[in-house]
Each structure stands twice: as structure tokens, then as C-alpha cells.
Design a protein around this motif. Structure first.
Motif, mmCIF file in Angstrom:
data_model
loop_
_atom_site.group_PDB
_atom_site.id
_atom_site.type_symbol
_atom_site.label_atom_id
_atom_site.label_comp_id
_atom_site.label_asym_id
_atom_site.label_seq_id
_atom_site.Cartn_x
_atom_site.Cartn_y
_atom_site.Cartn_z
ATOM 1 N N MET A 17 -19.058 -58.511 2.365
ATOM 2 C CA MET A 17 -18.393 -57.258 1.952
ATOM 3 C C MET A 17 -18.175 -56.391 3.188
ATOM 4 N N LYS A 18 -16.901 -56.006 3.441
ATOM 5 C CA LYS A 18 -16.630 -55.167 4.617
ATOM 6 C C LYS A 18 -16.710 -53.691 4.204
ATOM 7 N N ARG A 19 -17.321 -52.912 5.025
ATOM 8 C CA ARG A 19 -17.433 -51.473 4.760
ATOM 9 C C ARG A 19 -16.185 -50.760 5.277
ATOM 10 N N TRP A 20 -15.582 -49.893 4.447
ATOM 11 C CA TRP A 20 -14.433 -49.089 4.861
ATOM 12 C C TRP A 20 -14.789 -47.616 4.638
ATOM 13 N N ASN A 21 -14.920 -46.866 5.717
ATOM 14 C CA ASN A 21 -15.211 -45.434 5.608
ATOM 15 C C ASN A 21 -13.903 -44.648 5.651
ATOM 16 N N ILE A 22 -13.810 -43.696 4.726
ATOM 17 C CA ILE A 22 -12.582 -42.897 4.646
ATOM 18 C C ILE A 22 -12.887 -41.424 4.860
ATOM 19 N N VAL A 23 -12.034 -40.747 5.632
ATOM 20 C CA VAL A 23 -12.099 -39.282 5.679
ATOM 21 C C VAL A 23 -10.798 -38.721 5.115
ATOM 22 N N LEU A 24 -10.957 -37.607 4.427
ATOM 23 C CA LEU A 24 -9.825 -36.974 3.739
ATOM 24 C C LEU A 24 -9.670 -35.560 4.275
ATOM 25 N N THR A 25 -8.493 -35.242 4.837
ATOM 26 C CA THR A 25 -8.237 -33.858 5.254
ATOM 27 C C THR A 25 -7.290 -33.245 4.229
ATOM 28 N N GLY A 26 -7.708 -32.118 3.663
ATOM 29 C CA GLY A 26 -6.961 -31.489 2.563
ATOM 30 C C GLY A 26 -7.638 -31.862 1.266
ATOM 31 N N PHE A 27 -8.239 -30.854 0.613
ATOM 32 C CA PHE A 27 -8.981 -31.120 -0.619
ATOM 33 C C PHE A 27 -8.481 -30.144 -1.686
ATOM 34 N N GLY A 28 -7.132 -30.141 -1.838
ATOM 35 C CA GLY A 28 -6.512 -29.260 -2.826
ATOM 36 C C GLY A 28 -6.115 -30.069 -4.052
ATOM 37 N N THR A 29 -4.968 -29.739 -4.623
ATOM 38 C CA THR A 29 -4.517 -30.367 -5.869
ATOM 39 C C THR A 29 -4.484 -31.893 -5.746
ATOM 40 N N VAL A 30 -3.894 -32.396 -4.680
ATOM 41 C CA VAL A 30 -3.772 -33.851 -4.518
ATOM 42 C C VAL A 30 -5.071 -34.445 -3.953
ATOM 43 N N GLY A 31 -5.644 -33.767 -2.947
ATOM 44 C CA GLY A 31 -6.858 -34.280 -2.305
ATOM 45 C C GLY A 31 -7.976 -34.533 -3.305
ATOM 46 N N LYS A 32 -8.140 -33.624 -4.260
ATOM 47 C CA LYS A 32 -9.213 -33.809 -5.260
ATOM 48 C C LYS A 32 -8.957 -35.050 -6.115
ATOM 49 N N GLN A 33 -7.699 -35.300 -6.414
ATOM 50 C CA GLN A 33 -7.373 -36.496 -7.216
ATOM 51 C C GLN A 33 -7.614 -37.775 -6.395
ATOM 52 N N ILE A 34 -7.367 -37.692 -5.091
ATOM 53 C CA ILE A 34 -7.630 -38.854 -4.227
ATOM 54 C C ILE A 34 -9.127 -39.167 -4.257
ATOM 55 N N ALA A 35 -9.946 -38.116 -4.102
ATOM 56 C CA ALA A 35 -11.403 -38.318 -4.100
ATOM 57 C C ALA A 35 -11.854 -38.908 -5.442
ATOM 58 N N ARG A 36 -11.295 -38.398 -6.527
ATOM 59 C CA ARG A 36 -11.691 -38.877 -7.863
ATOM 60 C C ARG A 36 -11.296 -40.347 -8.055
ATOM 61 N N LEU A 37 -10.048 -40.680 -7.677
ATOM 62 C CA LEU A 37 -9.587 -42.068 -7.868
ATOM 63 C C LEU A 37 -10.349 -43.041 -6.974
ATOM 64 N N LEU A 38 -10.695 -42.585 -5.759
ATOM 65 C CA LEU A 38 -11.459 -43.461 -4.852
ATOM 66 C C LEU A 38 -12.782 -43.852 -5.500
ATOM 67 N N GLN A 39 -13.414 -42.879 -6.152
ATOM 68 C CA GLN A 39 -14.695 -43.122 -6.818
ATOM 69 C C GLN A 39 -14.487 -44.068 -8.009
ATOM 70 N N GLU A 40 -13.446 -43.768 -8.782
ATOM 71 C CA GLU A 40 -13.161 -44.543 -10.008
ATOM 72 C C GLU A 40 -12.815 -46.004 -9.688
#
Ligand SMILES: NC(=O)C1=CN([C@@H]2O[C@H](COP(=O)(O)OP(=O)(O)OC[C@H]3O[C@@H](n4cnc5c(N)ncnc54)[C@H](OP(=O)(O)O)[C@@H]3O)[C@@H](O)[C@H]2O)C=CC1
Ligand SMILES: N[C@@H](CC=O)C(=O)O
Length: 336
Positions: free
Chosen positions: A1-24
Motif C-alpha cells: 500500500m503506497k501512502r499519499w499525503n495531501i495538503v489542501l489550500t482553501g477550506f471554504g465551500t468547495v474545500g470542505k467538500q473535498i475534505a469530506r469526500l477524501l474521507q468518504e
């Protein structure tokens, strides 16, 4: 299993959905790509979070609620420099004049050897060619679906589906907000101001809706596509723009009476003198395929030499769909 670390700049309307979908979608990434994908960093205008093991949901929720402290200043560049990550997802504001902080974030990430996925448009409008050359030099990918009409396939259509074809003409309804405003004025008889308020409530209008209404959003998408898909060094200022703000009740009445339908249409046309692009307000005949593209729906129609003409309609305009477009780019990176 390869580890992929992600950083997200911008945590507004779209950024929050990105974080949620990444988890899901964690299990999906594990099963399909043998990828352990973790969101390790998130930045807002007021500060950033970083945990090399992955950020927990509670921490993210608390960060989303944080208010700006008076006179607080933080150094986003230093924060990004210390993160250890493989991919940057950029979902901050679209500053199409200077590129804003997004341009710095993407440059910095590519220079560090990270892949970059842009949802914001500013950096790409200001310096797509420089960023793409930098990505190439670093052997990483710069993905731009979120910035080029998101859930409506545009750049992928050119680079994957129509690869090898000569593109003769492109026209599209590339901005959900303006199509929603025009449709609402025509079908519900409301003012453009009221329609803009509704588009803002849906989270699809830009923080300053002037950017949508005066054609900058469509022109920005054309600028990025012309550079990325046609290698044409077009600048935003080269593209003539039309505005939806100038539509009058008299025009609406006249279009209704004649059975025509107003659309803000972006075009790209290769000519003997190079690529020409424009944003125009067109009243199309009821028989035109764009006449049936209503509300927040977008569309693209492409004429090619050997694959004929094709048209794609849809690709939802909303923050979840925009986040999903960025994560489509992520899957293309994971699959390589
Ligand atoms: N909304 C949509 O449907 C779509 C939007 N886009 C593009 O996606 C981007 C994000 O849109 P949206 O989420 O609606 O915008 P928002 O205004 O909701 O969010 C912008 C985020 O960027 C953060 N930010 C601002 N300045 C900085 C900075 N200097 N450093 C780090 N973060 C910063 C803000 O911080 P803070 O939280 O502190 O204010 C906020 O979290 C835009 O560029 C837009 O053009 C693309 C496709 C669709
Ligand atoms: N404001 C844009 C959203 C993203 O590109 C739109 O209305 O389509």
C-alpha cells in the motif's frame, strides 16, 4: 500500500467538500489503487493545520469554525514548506489579475516535487505555461479539471477523448451562475440581482459575483483551456467579454416573443492567425441544442476533423460536484 499525503489550500465551500469526500472515499482508494490517501494539511486565510499522520475530522470541524483573530498574521509559505506531502489541492480564491496566494502555493508545491490539482483559476490564468513547464521539469502532474468547468468535462475531453483530432471549433456554456441567472430571468421573470442572490445561496457564484456576471469566469476558463489544450499563449485580456448585467426587461420580452433563448457562450476557434476566443451573449434559436441547456447546467460542443461533432451537457454545478471533479484528477494521478 503506497501512502499519499495531501495538503489542501482553501477550506471554504468547495474545500470542505473535498475534505469530506477524501474521507468518504478512503476505502475506494485502498481497493482500487492500493493507495493510503491522507489529508495531512489544510490552510485557510487565517492559518493552517498540519499533522503528518493525517488530520482528524474533529480537528477539521473546529478549524472550519475558527474566527480570524484581530491583527493575526501567518506565513502560509513557511507552513507549506514544512509539510511533507505528495499532492497539493488548491481551492482558494481565483485572483485572475495576479494569481494571488494560489499562484505561490502551486509554484511552491511543484518546485517541491508535489503533484498539483487546481480548482481555483487565478494561478492558471496568470501563468499556465510557466506552471505546466515547471510540472514537466519536476516530473509531476498539474491537473486542472476543477478550474475548467469542473464536473463538465472540458480539458479531459480534449486530452483523452479527442486526442489526435484536429479541433475546429469549441463553444460552450461554461458558467453555471450566468446560465442560472439568464434562465431565471426568462422563465421566472425575476431580476438579475435576485437570481444572483439565489446562485450565491447555492454556493456556485464566485465570492464577488461580478466575476461570473461580467463574463470573467467564462473568459478565465477559455484562457486556461486555450493555453492547456491548444498551447495558445492567450491572455485573459485578449478575450472580448459580454456581460449578463446589461440584459434589460425589454430584451427578455423580445427574446420570449421571438422564441429565442439568451446564453452566455464562450468560443475557441483555431484560425490561420492563431486561436481566437470570445465570450458573447447570444440569443439562440429554440432549435439550437444550447436552448435546452437550462438553469445551472453547463454544456460544451466541439467540432473535430475526423471524430465529427460532439456535445456534452450537464456535469452538475455545485460545490460537491466541483470537489468531485478535483478528486477525479486525484484518481488519474493515483492510477498512474
Ligand atoms: N463554488 C463552486 O462551485 C466552484 C468554485 N471554483 C473555484 O474554487 C475556488 C474556491 O471556491 P469556494 O470554495 O466557493 O470559495 P470560498 O470563498 O468559499 O473559499 C475560499 C477559501 O480560500 C481560503 N483562502 C483565502 N485566502 C487564502 C490564503 N491566502 N491562503 C489560504 N487560504 C486562503 C479562504 O479562507 P477563509 O476560510 O479563512 O475565508 C476559504 O477557506 C475558487 O477559486 C472558485 O473559483 C471552481 C469550481 C466550482
Ligand atoms: N462560478 C462558477 C463556479 C466555478 O467555476 C460557475 O458559476 O460556474
Amino acid at each position: 500500500m503506497k501512502r499519499w499525503n495531501i495538503v489542501l489550500t482553501g477550506f471554504g465551500t468547495v474545500g470542505k467538500q473535498i475534505a469530506r469526500l477524501l474521507q468518504e472515499r478512503k476505502d475506494r482508494y485502498r481497493q482500487l489503487y492500493q493507495a493510503d490517501v491522507r489529508l495531512v494539511g489544510v490552510a485557510r486565510s487565517i492559518g493552517g493545520l498540519y499533522d503528518p499522520h493525517g488530520l482528524a475530522e474533529e480537528g477539521l470541524n473546529a478549524f472550519a469554525q475558527e474566527k480570524k483573530a484581530a491583527a493575526s498574521a501567518w506565513n502560509a509559505e513557511a507552513w507549506l514548506a514544512k509539510t511533507e506531502a505528495d499532492i497539493l489541492i488548491e481551492a482558494g480564491p481565483s485572483d485572475v489579475q495576479t494569481g494571488g496566494a494560489s499562484l505561490g502555493f502551486i509554484r511552491q508545491a511543484l518546485t517541491k516535487g508535489m503533484h498539483a490539482i487546481a480548482v481555483s483559476k487565478g494561478a492558471l490564468v496568470v501563468d499556465y505555461s510557466g506552471l505546466s513547464a515547471l510540472a514537466k521539469e519536476q516530473g509531476v502532474q498539474l491537473k486542472i479539471s476543477g478550474a475548467t468547468a469542473a464536473a463538465l468535462p472540458t480539458i479531459d475531453l480534449f486530452t483523452y477523448n479527442l486526442a489526435g483530432c484536429e479541433i475546429r471549433h469549441v463553444e460552450g456554456i461554461f458558467t453555471g451562475t450566468t446560465n442560472f441567472v439568464l434562465t431565471s430571468m426568462m422563465e421566472e421573470g425575476i431580476s438579475s440581482e435576485e437570481a444572483i442572490r439565489r446562485a450565491q445561496a447555492m454556493g456556485i457564484a464566485e465570492p464577488d459575483p461580478t466575476y461570473d456576471i461580467e463574463g470573467f469566469d467564462t473568459a478565465s476558463k477559455l484562457t486556461i483551456l486555450a493555453n492547456a489544450a491548444f498551447a495558445a499563449p492567450i491572455k485573459l485580456s485578449d478575450i472580448p467579454r459580454a456581460s449578463v448585467r446589461e440584459v434589460t426587461p425589454e430584451q427578455i420580452a423580445e427574446w420570449k416573443q421571438s422564441g429565442r433563448v439568451p446564453k452566455l457562450v464562450g468560443t475557441i476557434r483555431p484560425t490561420a492567425d492563431g486561436i481566437q476566443a470570445a465570450v458573447e451573449l447570444k440569443a439562440v434559436e429554440a432549435s439550437h441544442p444550447f436552448a435546452r441547456v437550462k438553469g445551472t447546467t453547463k454544456a460544451i460542443r466541439v467540432e473535430t476533423d475526423v471524430m465529427g461533432d460532439l456535445m456534452v451537457v450537464g456535469g452538475k454545478s455545485d460545490p460537491v460536484a466541483a470537489a468531485a471533479a478535483a478528486l477525479k484528477d486525484l484518481e488519474h494521478i493515483l492510477s498512474k
